[in-house]
Design an enzyme around this catalytic site. Sequence first.
Site: not given
Lengths: 394, 135
Positions: B61-65
């Site tokens: 998923g997103s690198t914001v993870g």
Amino acid sequence: MYLSREEEEIYRGDKGETLRRMMEILVALGDIYGAERLVPIRSAQIAGVSYKNIGEAGLEWISDLQGRVVVPSILNPAGMDLCRWMEMGISEEFASRQQATIEAYRKLGVTIDCTCTPYQIYDDLAGQGDHLAWSESSAVSYANSIIGARTNREGGPSALAAALVGKTALYGYHLDENRGPTHSIVVDADLQGSDFGALGFLAGGIVKDGVPQFRLRATPSQDELKALGAAMAASGTVALYYVEDFSHRSVTPKAPSGLEPGQTITLNRKEIEEVYEKYPGSGADIVALGCPHCSREELLAIARLLEGKKVQKELWVCTARKIREKCPDLVATIEASGARVFCDTCMVVSPATEGFRKMMVNSGKALVYLPGLGGVQAGLGSTEECIDAALGRR
Amino acid sequence: MEIMCHKVASGHAVGPALVTREAISFLGNVNPETGMVIDPAHELFGQSIAGKVLIFPGGKGSTVGSYVIYQLKKRGRAPFAMINLRSEPIVAVGAIISGIPLVDRVPEEVLQIESGILVEVDADQGIVRVLDRSS
């Protein structure tokens, strides 16, 4: 992974906790991707700026870091124009968190230019063969493909780690062996302006994370190449491409010799037109240009189309603050029409899109991202069609 | 039982295992304030990852993870340690910036460890120890 004595010392924590963790990031990524060693970088371009994307968690992390970047480092677009956020309908609460994020980066020595087009405002961040740690996908694509520099698509923390250490792990697009073309795409059509966004939209979906080599009828402008790369990095994860004309003359820096594309694809006018037909601009309540950020030439074209006219719909033009400052007359002409030239931000990363239903754009990249990230429908048109829509002519 | 592993993020921790065969997208799958898995489609739905040794194949998923992991840590709701088959950049960076021990390159059998069993992760020595059933 091999570390020099000095790198070992940082890894052990001899130079403090922030640098230790930054080095741990570089080593972890190097291990994941099989890097043999680190390599010095010329500059960093750091993602993780828009408060809409990083939230309180990201702000806390950046604020907690101690240290200074050791190479020239600039930022990705923020969630708002840092000066005129109120005009964008941004809340005071968001604005204060966004300002705090910018301040946290400033304390680390990062230059506060928030743009996806660093190459349009600085000549000394990247040159042919330079290793970089850039984040923003269209900037990465431009650096690799048009400038001939070498960078992977860095995440926010890894780009910041590289900026603080001055190095990045040597893998991926830093190495010749990964820079060979995978697909040959022959485009048997005359292309202009937003057609390159439409082409990139198609090509990214076809090659995914590959390296396309285009054969085009005519030589595209720098802005058209910028639009092509940006769209491919959004619909696929393309970080490097090559362009030659129909007489096999290279328009971009050449691929390493001995590496040939595995398959050939031909695209024609009909397939480009189908992108416009599938995503029509009709019914838009806002028009936005400048994804990636407008160059001086693009501001000039927009100013010519708007001169002496009044817009009937919101029209946003996004660019870097330094470009705006260099072109006060063009900005005045554009804004006299009622359009607005916003800096430091764009429609893809700002929460300001939320109040709108449908946005018309001239960008293949914005077309991909707006529905998911901006919560707004998107339609594609040429720059002229976008301006016509804003003027209430269609 | 001792299992050899590869250090991604340094540190040492002991806690009850929480095991899933599914990859985790920290942005979206996990509430960053509470550490609860909030995605109904995920195998761990309704369970808390806080204070656990979280064993999962890897991130997605997103690198914001990465920032979500940091936020969990600041709230005291992060896992004590994490074990991946193969770490990818989102979880690796999240663990490092948060100071959470993370190891990978373990045999696939670790996914058969029963949730609740006490596990020790010594990232610096490159060893995972399966200790005992917790109460």
